[in-house]
Design an enzyme around this catalytic site. Structure first.
Site, PDB file in Angstrom:
ATOM      1  N   ASP A 487      23.367  63.599  47.514  1.00 35.31           N
ATOM      2  CA  ASP A 487      23.261  63.621  46.052  1.00 35.31           C
ATOM      3  C   ASP A 487      21.829  63.696  45.566  1.00 35.31           C
ATOM      4  O   ASP A 487      21.578  63.974  44.400  1.00 35.31           O
ATOM      5  CB  ASP A 487      23.877  62.335  45.477  1.00 35.31           C
ATOM      6  CG  ASP A 487      25.368  62.448  45.292  1.00 35.31           C
ATOM      7  OD1 ASP A 487      25.868  63.580  45.206  1.00 35.31           O
ATOM      8  OD2 ASP A 487      26.031  61.400  45.240  1.00 35.31           O
TER       9      ASP A 487
HETATM   10  C1  GLC Z   1      26.677  58.134  48.154  1.00 35.63           C
HETATM   11  C2  GLC Z   1      27.730  58.977  47.467  1.00 35.63           C
HETATM   12  C3  GLC Z   1      28.100  60.174  48.291  1.00 35.63           C
HETATM   13  C4  GLC Z   1      26.872  60.897  48.745  1.00 35.63           C
HETATM   14  C5  GLC Z   1      25.915  59.967  49.458  1.00 35.63           C
HETATM   15  C6  GLC Z   1      24.627  60.647  49.847  1.00 35.63           C
HETATM   16  O1  GLC Z   1      27.256  57.509  49.246  1.00 35.63           O
HETATM   17  O2  GLC Z   1      28.873  58.228  47.189  1.00 35.63           O
HETATM   18  O3  GLC Z   1      28.935  61.012  47.559  1.00 35.63           O
HETATM   19  O4  GLC Z   1      27.273  61.926  49.589  1.00 35.63           O
HETATM   20  O5  GLC Z   1      25.608  58.902  48.604  1.00 35.63           O
HETATM   21  O6  GLC Z   1      23.846  60.962  48.764  1.00 35.63           O
HETATM   22  C1  GLC Z   2      22.067  57.795  43.761  1.00 41.73           C
HETATM   23  C2  GLC Z   2      22.157  57.304  45.188  1.00 41.73           C
HETATM   24  C3  GLC Z   2      23.153  58.079  45.967  1.00 41.73           C
HETATM   25  C4  GLC Z   2      24.429  58.156  45.214  1.00 41.73           C
HETATM   26  C5  GLC Z   2      24.235  58.674  43.791  1.00 41.73           C
HETATM   27  C6  GLC Z   2      25.519  58.649  43.044  1.00 41.73           C
HETATM   28  O1  GLC Z   2      21.560  59.073  43.746  1.00 41.73           O
HETATM   29  O2  GLC Z   2      20.925  57.371  45.834  1.00 41.73           O
HETATM   30  O3  GLC Z   2      23.333  57.482  47.218  1.00 41.73           O
HETATM   31  O4  GLC Z   2      25.280  59.026  45.859  1.00 41.73           O
HETATM   32  O5  GLC Z   2      23.303  57.881  43.134  1.00 41.73           O
HETATM   33  O6  GLC Z   2      25.444  59.169  41.790  1.00 41.73           O
END
Ligand code: GLC
Ligand code: GLC
Length: 814
Positions: A487
């Protein structure tokens, strides 16, 4: 140091010291009524949706930590001293404290001043309520004269609004009290037909329903005036902060025990039957009363508890293993499976780190979660898949999240995360591999929840892949869109404004930035989709998927390979990310793990090389970090990833979710020792001894462990709700132990450590129980199979055609 121990026989983690480094929580409920409960009775409950239907109030990031919950106080009416058997909120010097977190229940208690008290909290199956069974025993040699107080603070339903909209909320609260039940009915007078209630089996006690009356001015939960004084005030909340509190007088002879039952619940009345008498403003309690009365009876409460235990026995019984490694056994047989069910139920909504108001269910997350729970709850997996697919957009893209209560896509976040559609294919494929339910593909499912837009689920999968094909970038790699699995790799965002969402702000057109990770995912999902198409007799269509996969595989090797490892991406200006040419962020885990997991480079040595580089540059004793070197400053072209301090989260943290991709990748290369070694590094049970460093619960995975660039390297964070649960379960069960579901049957392909003499397992699959014995005779991974004594070709066991319900499978590894 350890804060407790595993009681494997009872399937409990027993916490023996209340001041754990962080609240160590458990989940109550597994269907519609849920709660989180910490080891000191903190937490809250909700019905279906942690944001929209919050039953009890909880203040996140409180001081002290984890303040507010299902609190019980005892008062010695002679000495006037009071305490909480769960330590919080009063924090007396209790003795023999224990919190037994079990499967769907927690029992918390201690002894103080010769009075032993324990409370068992759980949610019965098929009910929208939780039971608190308080047992008090007098261990003194003299009579004890006590009062018990139980309390809960109600939330005014929408947890977000409840925490912000005080100009309204301080005036809306309403309750009724009848027959020792506090009914919380805020907004019932208008558009709600649901209410909450808090009942006690002690009918003659006093109560309070207004928080200030209970606590007194300027007091916290640790010092309620009424408890100190020994008498509740029978207050009736009108506005302000409705609570439920019950007092009971207890007289106990030496050695005598008494049980008091409390029921906290949620009820919906038919809209036409909201009031009783009709036309009045009085709650109709007729429909809920029998349920309340039933569970206030300890006999019924005990019976419900038994049923719950049986439920978990049968779920966990589907897959049990006996290996030479206690941590593997414990996680596979109990805790990892249990955590998978929690992630299925909660997605990422409510934990100690997820406030329940932030996100609904993630499209990507929930599809991956399927990998971990589909064998335990196939019917609910089916439902989940159909719900998810119904939020897919006609383009084949998907809303990134949806609210479980409304089942509608979440507009604030929108779509265009280009990895999302692939996960639907992978989730559906995992479901069919488990169940053999090909019929699901013919289920009519809407797009974007629009009536009349129904098409067979199979079409949704076709559109998913088509969406991917329509979003290919300049090198022939998939465009990343808003972000991919990571993300925080926001390559089109270019954000320079504080507070802007990295994930939804896009300042570039999005036609250049490409993801090698999605390319690996493309190979994986395309291969799965081709197999599904073939099974449906769509040979020509299957061939096009295979051709696209082969093409992508080539592109990855041509434009996604950096010499010693796979690149991570190209940014919006076409520059490489995750390359030796970069100053920071030269190598990333995701593309190494996922490309190899998908089978890229297995034949030409690239996969082996990528794993070598991973070991050399990314592996630490606490797990594999996400990238190296960490980003030391903010890069506007990369987005959120460089917003985190080095070593945390996506900036070179050990993001446990993606470690199992490397584990699976190692098994694909036949490396059982390496795979199991990585598995053990992040296995919470194996980290129990370093509790002061790890800090999170030793019985469940955390999303993140601080990487080597952080001062707190090894410290875990964000436990419970993480894709780590499903992926680790999948990695150990299906790839290391190698008991793998396929479209045709159960494949037996272990890639275990060389030192293991073998292991045994029991697996129920498509209505048949397989008793599996794996015996090592040589150092390799080749498998010779006998099924009920008869040798078979290959290593896939197909379901018996003669109605046998139990089958013995023996595999010799050489
Ligand atoms: C969080 C989110 C997931 C994403 C991950 C890496 O675990 O829930 O959707 O892939 O972060 O950013
Ligand atoms: C933030 C976190 C990530 C998560 C995301 C969800 O970027 O670092 O892990 O997946 O929020 O919106």
């Amino acid at each position: 140091m350890k804060y407790g121990y595993f009681d494997d026989l009872k399937r409990e983690y027993v916490i023996t010291q209340p001041d754990t480094p962080l609240p160590w929580i458990n989940y109550l409920g597994c269907q519609a009524y849920f709660g989180i409960i910490s080891n000191t009775a903190g937490g809250y409950s909700y019905y279906r949706d942690a944001r929209l239907r919050r039953i009890s109030r909880y203040r996140y990031n409180n001081v002290p930590l984890d303040f507010g919950g299902r609190y019980i106080y005892l008062r010695d009416d002679e000495s006037k001293e009071f305490w909480s058997p769960s330590w919080q909120p009063t924090r007396n010097n209790i003795e023999n404290y224990s919190c037994r977190h079990g499967l769907g229940y927690s029992t918390i208690g201690s002894q103080y001043a010769g009075i032993e008290a324990h409370t068992r909290y759980f949610v019965p199956l098929d009910e929208n309520l939780e039971i608190w069974q308080l047992t008090v025993t007098n261990r003194r040699s003299t009579k004890a004269t006590l009062s018990s107080f139980a309390s809960i603070e109600f939330c005014l339903w929408d947890a977000q609004d409840d925490a912000t909209n005080f100009q309204r909320n301080f005036s809306t609260g309403q309750v009724e009290v009848e027959d020792a039940v506090v009914y919380h009915k805020t907004e019932y007078r208008e558009r709600r037909n649901h209410f909450a209630y808090f009942a006690t089996s002690e009918k003659n006690g006093r109560f309070d329903t207004q928080r200030e009356s209970f606590l007194g001015r300027y007091n916290g939960w640790d010092k309620p005036d009424t408890v100190a004084a020994g008498e509740l005030t029978n207050s009736i909340a009108y506005g302000w902060s409705p609570i439920g509190a019950h007092q009971a007088k207890i007289e106990l002879a030496p050695g005598e025990t008494k049980q008091i039952v409390f029921v906290l619940g949620y009820h919906e009345n038919p809209v036409a039957d909201k009031f009783d008498p009709a036309g009045s403003q009085i709650l109709n309690k007729k429909l809920v009363k029998p349920t309340i009365d039933k569970y206030l009876d300890p006999v019924n409460a005990d019976a419900a508890f038994e049923q719950l235990s049986k439920h978990w026995d049968s779920l966990l019984g589907i897959f049990q293993v006996d290996t030479p490694d206690v941590h593997t056994n414990r996680m596979v047989n109990i805790w990892n499976a249990y955590q998978c069910m929690a992630t299925f139920n909660m997605s990422r909504s409510a934990s100690f780190y997820e406030s329940g108001i932030g996100r609904g269910l993630g499209f990507r997350d929930s599809n991956q979660d399927l990998l971990g729970f589909v064998h335990m709850a196939p019917i609910r997996a089916r439902e989940r898949i159909l719900d998810l697919a119904a939020t897919q957009l006609p383009s084949g893209g998907a809303y990134h999240q949806y609210q479980p209560l409304t089942k509608r896509g979440n507009n604030d976040i929108g779509g265009d995360f280009n990895d999302d559609p692939h996960w639907l294919i992978i989730g559906v494929s995992a479901y069919i591999k488990e169940t053999g339910d090909w019929g699901i593909l013919d289920e009519p499912v809407q797009y974007n929840n629009v009536e009349g837009s129904e098409q067979p689920l199979y079409e949704h999968l076709q559109r998913s892949f088509k969406y991917a094909l329509e979003r290919i970038g300049p090198h022939g790699l998939p465009l990343i869109g808003r972000a991919d699995w990571n993300d925080c790799l926001n390559l089109n965002c270019f954000s320079d404004t504080p507070g802007e969402s990295f994930q939804t702000t896009t300042n570039k057109e999005g036609k250049v930035a490409e993801s090698v990770f999605i390319a690996g995912l493309f190979v994986h999902s395309g291969t799965e989709l081709a197999a599904i198409a073939r099974h449906r007799g769509l040979q020509a269509e299957a061939a096009t998927y295979v051709a696209e996969v082969e093409k992508m595989d080539k592109v990855i090797r041509q434009h996604g390979w950096d010499g010693e490892w796979f690149l991570r991406a190209y940014d919006a200006l076409g520059a490489k990310i995750g390359s030796k040419e970069c100053e920071e962020g030269k190598i990333f885990i995701e593309s190494q793990g996922y490309c190899v997991l998908a089978g890229v480079g297995l034949e030409d040595g690239l996969a082996a090389k990528a794993m070598e580089s991973t070991r050399k540059h990314l592996a630490t004793k606490h797990g594999i970090v996400l990238q190296q070197p960490a980003y030391s400053k903010y890069y506007i072209n990369l987005g959120e990833i460089s917003s985190y301090p080095p070593g945390y989260k996506e900036n070179a943290g050990i993001f446990c979710h993606n470690n199992p991709w490397v584990i699976i990748a190692e098994t694909r290369l036949g490396h059982g020792d390496e795979a199991h070694d990585y598995y053990t590094r992040i296995n919470p049970s194996a980290r129990e001894e370093i509790g002061d460093l790890h800090r999170c619960e030793p019985y469940v995975y955390a999303q993140m462990i601080a990487g080597k660039d952080a001062p707190s390297h090894g410290e875990a964070k964000n436990s419970w709700l993480t894709g780590t649960a499903a992926w680790n379960y999948y990695a150990i069960a299906q790839w290391i132990l190698g008991i793998r579901t396929t479209l045709e049957g159960l494949e037996i392909a272990p890639v275990i450590p060389k030192s293991w003499p073998g292991f045994t397992a029991s697996r129920s699959y498509r209505g048949v129980t397989y008793k599996i014995v794996i015996e090592r005779q040589g150092q390799g991974n080749s498998v010779a199979l006998t099924v009920d004594g008869a040798a078979i070709e290959g290593n896939i066991v197909t379901p018996p055609t003669d109605g046998r319900k139990e089958v013995t499978v023996k595999a010799i590894l050489s």
